[in-house]
Design a protein around this motif. Sequence first.
Motif, short mmCIF file in Angstrom:
data_model
loop_
_atom_site.label_atom_id
_atom_site.label_comp_id
_atom_site.label_asym_id
_atom_site.label_seq_id
_atom_site.Cartn_x
_atom_site.Cartn_y
_atom_site.Cartn_z
N LYS A 1 20.97 -17.60 16.10
CA LYS A 1 20.90 -18.10 14.72
C LYS A 1 21.59 -17.14 13.75
O LYS A 1 22.19 -17.57 12.76
N GLU A 2 21.47 -15.84 14.03
CA GLU A 2 22.10 -14.83 13.17
C GLU A 2 23.59 -14.72 13.43
O GLU A 2 24.37 -14.43 12.52
N ASP A 3 24.00 -14.93 14.67
CA ASP A 3 25.40 -14.80 15.08
C ASP A 3 25.73 -16.02 15.94
O ASP A 3 25.52 -16.02 17.15
N THR A 4 26.23 -17.06 15.30
CA THR A 4 26.38 -18.36 15.98
C THR A 4 27.39 -18.33 17.12
O THR A 4 27.39 -19.22 17.97
N SER A 5 28.27 -17.34 17.13
CA SER A 5 29.25 -17.25 18.22
C SER A 5 28.91 -16.13 19.19
O SER A 5 29.78 -15.62 19.90
N ALA A 6 27.65 -15.73 19.21
CA ALA A 6 27.21 -14.63 20.08
C ALA A 6 27.48 -14.94 21.55
O ALA A 6 27.24 -16.05 22.02
N GLN A 7 27.96 -13.92 22.27
CA GLN A 7 28.09 -13.99 23.72
C GLN A 7 27.02 -13.06 24.30
O GLN A 7 27.00 -11.87 23.95
N ILE A 8 26.18 -13.59 25.17
CA ILE A 8 25.03 -12.81 25.65
C ILE A 8 24.98 -12.81 27.17
O ILE A 8 24.95 -13.87 27.80
N ARG A 9 25.01 -11.62 27.74
CA ARG A 9 24.82 -11.45 29.18
C ARG A 9 23.54 -10.65 29.37
O ARG A 9 23.24 -9.76 28.56
N CYS A 10 22.78 -10.96 30.41
CA CYS A 10 21.46 -10.34 30.47
C CYS A 10 20.93 -10.15 31.89
O CYS A 10 21.34 -10.83 32.83
N GLN B 1 30.41 -2.43 31.98
CA GLN B 1 31.82 -2.10 31.73
C GLN B 1 32.69 -3.34 31.75
O GLN B 1 33.60 -3.49 30.91
N ASN B 2 32.43 -4.24 32.69
CA ASN B 2 33.23 -5.46 32.79
C ASN B 2 33.01 -6.38 31.59
O ASN B 2 33.94 -7.03 31.11
N PHE B 3 31.77 -6.43 31.09
CA PHE B 3 31.45 -7.30 29.95
C PHE B 3 31.86 -6.67 28.63
O PHE B 3 32.25 -7.35 27.69
N ASP B 4 31.78 -5.35 28.56
CA ASP B 4 32.17 -4.56 27.38
C ASP B 4 31.48 -5.05 26.11
O ASP B 4 32.12 -5.54 25.17
N PRO B 5 30.15 -4.90 26.03
CA PRO B 5 29.40 -5.43 24.88
C PRO B 5 29.55 -4.59 23.62
O PRO B 5 29.90 -3.40 23.68
N ASP B 6 29.28 -5.21 22.47
CA ASP B 6 29.23 -4.47 21.20
C ASP B 6 27.94 -3.66 21.10
O ASP B 6 27.89 -2.65 20.41
N VAL B 7 26.89 -4.15 21.75
CA VAL B 7 25.61 -3.45 21.73
C VAL B 7 24.83 -3.78 22.99
O VAL B 7 24.93 -4.89 23.52
N ILE B 8 24.09 -2.79 23.49
CA ILE B 8 23.18 -3.01 24.62
C ILE B 8 21.76 -2.99 24.06
O ILE B 8 21.39 -2.09 23.31
N ILE B 9 20.96 -3.99 24.45
CA ILE B 9 19.58 -4.09 23.97
C ILE B 9 18.64 -3.94 25.16
O ILE B 9 18.67 -4.75 26.09
N PHE B 10 17.83 -2.91 25.13
CA PHE B 10 16.88 -2.65 26.21
C PHE B 10 15.51 -3.22 25.81
O PHE B 10 15.07 -3.03 24.68
N ILE B 11 14.86 -3.90 26.76
CA ILE B 11 13.52 -4.45 26.51
C ILE B 11 12.54 -3.81 27.50
O ILE B 11 12.59 -4.11 28.70
N ASP B 12 11.69 -2.90 27.01
CA ASP B 12 10.68 -2.23 27.84
C ASP B 12 11.31 -1.69 29.12
O ASP B 12 12.35 -1.06 29.06
#
Length: 370
Positions: free
Chosen positions: A25-34, A81-92
Motif C-alpha cells: 500500500k505504501e509502495d505500490t510497485s514494491a518487489q518483495i522476496r522472502c 546478492q542475486n536479488f540486490d534489495p534496497d532494504v533487508i527486513i528481519f522478523i524475529d
Amino acid sequence: MKYYIIAGEASGDLHGSNLIKALKKEDTSAQIRCWGGDLMQQEGGELAKHYKDMAFMGFLEVIKNIPAIFKNIAYCKEDIQNFDPDVIIFIDFSGFNLRIAKWAKAEGYKTNYYISPQIWASREGRIKKIKRDIDQMYVILPFEKEFYEKKHGYPVQFVGHPLIDAIENTPLQDNQTFREENGLDPKKPIIALLPGSRKQEVQKMLNVMLSVKKDFNQYQFVIAGAPSLSNDFYAPFLEGDEVQFVSNKTYTLLKHSHAAMVTSGTATLETALFGIPQVVCYKGNWISYQIAKRIITLDYISLVNLIMKKEVVKELIQNELTSKNLKKELSKIVDGPDRDRILSDYKLLKEKLGGKGASKLAAQLIVKNV
C-alpha cells in the motif's frame, strides 16, 4: 523498491504477511522476496525458502542440524546478492537473522528489524550486534522501548503489536457454522488445546493436556492444528469421540472457546486478545531446559505476564506440568475464582499494547527510512 524479508516461524509468516500487505500500500510497485511461509506468499512475496525447512527446536536439535543451518545461511547470502534489495527486513528468528545481518551490514545493505529478538529474556550481550548491524529497529512490546533506549541507549520505534491487526484481518466463522462444519457438539462449551507448532512440543503437550479430559466431561476438548503439521500427525490423539480437531482455524476456535490450555509463545497473547482464560504449559527436553534455565533471566515465560509484569495467567513449567496441577488450574478458570480476575486483567493488557495499525506504521517507517 526491492524488499527482502526473512521470517523463520509460523508467527513470523503471519506478521510478515501483514507487513507485505502494508508495504504494497505504501509502495505500490514494491518487489518483495522472502523467507517465510504460505501467508507471505499469498500476499505477493516471492518465496525463497519455506520456514518448515528451518524449524529446529531446542539446543540439541539445533546442534544435530548445524550442517543444514549453515547451508541455509550460505544460500540466503547468495540469494540476497542475486536479488540486490534496497532494504533487508528481519522478523524475529534471531539465531539466523543476526548472522545474516552482520554479513549484510558489512556488504552495505540497509538493515531493518521488525519484531525484536528477545534479548531482554536471554543473552542480553547481543545488543552489541544489534547496535553494530541494525540500522532501524521496530519493536512490538511496550517494555522493549524502555529496555533498548533507557538501558542500552539504542533508539527504537514502538509500533504496537501486529497481532491486533492479524486478528482483525482474519475472517471468522460464526459459532453455529464453525461447530457444524467441524463436527462439534452444538451446546457443549469448548476448551481449546493449543499445543504448539513443532512435532516434539506438540507430542509432549498433547499427552499431558489430554490426560485431564476425563475430569471435564461437561466440556469438549478441541485441538488447534498447526499449519506446519499434517492432519495425519494428529490422528493418534483423536481416537474415539473424546477429542475433536480443527486445522488452520485457531482464531475461530479461540473466539468460540470458554477456556484454553496453551503452549508458551505467541499463542498465549493471541488467546488473551480473544479474551479466553488460559493455563500456560511448557515442557521441553531436559537438557535444553537446564541450559535455558541458566541463560533466561525472566520471572515469567508467557507474553501476557511479561507485559503486565505480574502473574495474570498460571504458568506450569517443566516438572510443574502434571495432570494433577493442570486439573487444579483448569478448574479455577472454567468456572472458578480466577476467571473474572483474568478477564479484567486482559482489558488492561489490550490498553498497554496500543491500538491497531502496527503493520501499517512499520511499513511507513521502513519506506521512509530507506
